[in-house]
Design an enzyme around this catalytic site. Structure first.
Site, PDB file in Angstrom:
ATOM      1  N   GLY A   9       0.832  -1.205   0.000  1.00  0.00           N
ATOM      2  CA  GLY A   9       0.000   0.000   0.000  1.00  0.00           C
ATOM      3  C   GLY A   9       0.866   1.254   0.000  1.00  0.00           C
ATOM      4  O   GLY A   9       0.487   2.294   0.532  1.00  0.00           O
ATOM      5  N   GLN A  13      -1.779   7.307   1.067  1.00  0.00           N
ATOM      6  CA  GLN A  13      -1.421   8.512   1.819  1.00  0.00           C
ATOM      7  C   GLN A  13      -0.302   8.257   2.830  1.00  0.00           C
ATOM      8  O   GLN A  13       0.651   9.027   2.914  1.00  0.00           O
ATOM      9  CB  GLN A  13      -2.667   9.034   2.561  1.00  0.00           C
ATOM     10  CG  GLN A  13      -2.423  10.332   3.314  1.00  0.00           C
ATOM     11  CD  GLN A  13      -3.489  10.624   4.362  1.00  0.00           C
ATOM     12  OE1 GLN A  13      -4.301   9.763   4.728  1.00  0.00           O
ATOM     13  NE2 GLN A  13      -3.500  11.850   4.853  1.00  0.00           N
ATOM     14  N   ASP A  53      -0.660  -7.865  -4.987  1.00  0.00           N
ATOM     15  CA  ASP A  53      -2.074  -7.841  -4.645  1.00  0.00           C
ATOM     16  C   ASP A  53      -2.224  -8.582  -3.316  1.00  0.00           C
ATOM     17  O   ASP A  53      -2.128  -9.806  -3.259  1.00  0.00           O
ATOM     18  CB  ASP A  53      -2.883  -8.545  -5.753  1.00  0.00           C
ATOM     19  CG  ASP A  53      -4.356  -8.659  -5.415  1.00  0.00           C
ATOM     20  OD1 ASP A  53      -4.764  -8.180  -4.327  1.00  0.00           O
ATOM     21  OD2 ASP A  53      -5.103  -9.227  -6.231  1.00  0.00           O
ATOM     22  N   TYR A 142     -15.517  -1.025   6.813  1.00  0.00           N
ATOM     23  CA  TYR A 142     -14.128  -0.705   7.181  1.00  0.00           C
ATOM     24  C   TYR A 142     -13.890  -0.985   8.671  1.00  0.00           C
ATOM     25  O   TYR A 142     -12.941  -1.686   9.046  1.00  0.00           O
ATOM     26  CB  TYR A 142     -13.886   0.770   6.851  1.00  0.00           C
ATOM     27  CG  TYR A 142     -12.552   1.345   7.242  1.00  0.00           C
ATOM     28  CD1 TYR A 142     -11.361   0.760   6.860  1.00  0.00           C
ATOM     29  CD2 TYR A 142     -12.499   2.539   7.971  1.00  0.00           C
ATOM     30  CE1 TYR A 142     -10.146   1.340   7.194  1.00  0.00           C
ATOM     31  CE2 TYR A 142     -11.295   3.132   8.302  1.00  0.00           C
ATOM     32  CZ  TYR A 142     -10.120   2.521   7.921  1.00  0.00           C
ATOM     33  OH  TYR A 142      -8.931   3.100   8.246  1.00  0.00           O
ATOM     34  N   LYS A 146     -11.583  -3.910  10.407  1.00  0.00           N
ATOM     35  CA  LYS A 146     -10.444  -3.526  11.243  1.00  0.00           C
ATOM     36  C   LYS A 146     -10.571  -4.100  12.653  1.00  0.00           C
ATOM     37  O   LYS A 146      -9.576  -4.509  13.256  1.00  0.00           O
ATOM     38  CB  LYS A 146     -10.296  -1.999  11.264  1.00  0.00           C
ATOM     39  CG  LYS A 146      -9.716  -1.430   9.974  1.00  0.00           C
ATOM     40  CD  LYS A 146      -8.257  -1.863   9.755  1.00  0.00           C
ATOM     41  CE  LYS A 146      -7.650  -1.275   8.495  1.00  0.00           C
ATOM     42  NZ  LYS A 146      -6.237  -1.638   8.325  1.00  0.00           N
TER      43      LYS A 146
END
Ligand code: SER
Length: 322
Positions: A9, A13, A53, A142, A146
């Site tokens: 990833g 960000q 992936d 999400y 998590k």
């Protein structure tokens, strides 16, 4: 001994800034930037990159096999808003991806960093100074992935003696790569509009208070936790970490100290309900006790630094003393 690390990833960000931070510590060639659909650019290309992936065990194992990694940082995830648009893909990337990393850690013996989020909390959670251990009933895919992931990681720590570590990040504000698909993204986007002199339409109500953190502190939390003495850790993953909280209105007021004419209107969309289900501030005393966590950046210092950095990036002149 040299540490070799893979950041999955890396084009996101946080990955975009974690990769150079790790390369500074471990050496440029020892940190591989793992990317998927978004091609690596800028600083990431200063060292090795690999397409991977995370939701495919074969793809992940092919990259793991090539190199003797000591650490894998799994930052690949669909965030809260993106996850509501495609819950099935969120499950696949966030949950199966996490499982694949843990399974390969069991076989290949690397340490893992895997972040969780304030999205694990839901409407039944106490909103202020939210404790580490409290009611946890997330309402987004999400948050569900998590929280399940926290339990899964801790299971692997107990059952297989793996070294898996992670924090629960609040919204992260940063000046390099843009966030994508989160509910807290407005707090980054808004700076670009302010600096460009354009009006901004905020998708959250002006009084929506959320916990946030500036990127240098987010990076600090990773490095501090990963270098902490294992004997002192009890929780391993899902540590509440906090820095400051603010509402869109407070952020706009702070930006207007530098850009007085900045215009903002508020048009809440589906992300409002997500934001309303999250805490307004966090109690991070467990992280402080177990591995010495403390943030460096205040809200005011962050806003000033963001304006300077975004202005530089956009080639705009702002009258701010650095
Ligand atoms: N920044 C994330 C989001 O908004 C929270 O972890 O989804």
């Amino acid at each position: 001994m040299l540490t070799r690390a893979l950041v999955i990833g890396a084009t996101g960000q946080i990955g975009y800034e974690l990769v150079p931070a790790l390369r500074k510590l471990y050496g440029v060639d020892n940190v591989v930037a793992g990317y998927h659909s978004k091609k690596p650019s800028g600083v990431l290309l200063e060292g090795p990159v690999e397409q991977v992936d995370v939701s495919s065990r074969e793809s992940l194992e092919a990259v793991i096999k090539k190199s003797d990694f000591d650490e894998v940082y799994n930052l690949a995830a669909l965030l809260s808003a993106a996850g509501e648009k495609n819950p099935q893909l969120a499950w696949k990337v966030n949950m199966i991806g996490h499982y694949n990393v843990l399974e390969l850690a069991r076989e290949y013996g690397f340490r893992v960093f895997w972040p969780s989020t304030i999205a694990v909390f839901g409407p039944t959670t106490p909103k202020y100074k939210t404790p580490q251990h409290t009611i946890i009933e997330p309402i987004t895919m999400y948050g569900i992935t998590k929280y399940a992931g926290e339990l899964l990681a801790r299971y692997y720590v107990q059952k297989y003696d793996l070294d898996v570590r992670g924090v629960r990040w609040p919204g992260i504000i940063s000046s390099e790569a843009l966030p994508g698909g989160g509910t807290t993204d407005y707090a980054v986007e808004i700076f670009y509009y302010a600096v460009e002199g354009k009006p901004y339409t905020c998708y959250l109500r002006e009084d929506t208070e959320l916990p946030m953190m500036y990127m240098p502190d987010a990076i600090k939390s990773v490095i501090q936790l990963m270098s902490a003495n294992k004997a002192r850790l009890k929780l391993y993953v899902g540590y509440n970490v906090s820095a400051f909280s603010f509402t869109p209105r407070q952020l706009v007021e702070e930006i207007r100290k530098y850009i007085p004419g900045f215009k903002v209107e508020y048009k809440p969309d589906f992300r409002q309900a997500i934001a309303d289900s999250w805490p307004k501030s966090l109690d991070d005393s467990v992280a402080r006790e177990e591995w010495g966590w403390s943030p460096d950046w205040t809200f005011e210092a962050m806003v000033k630094d963001m304006l300077v950095k975004i202005a530089r990036k956009l080639g705009k002149k702002l009258d701010i003393e650095e």
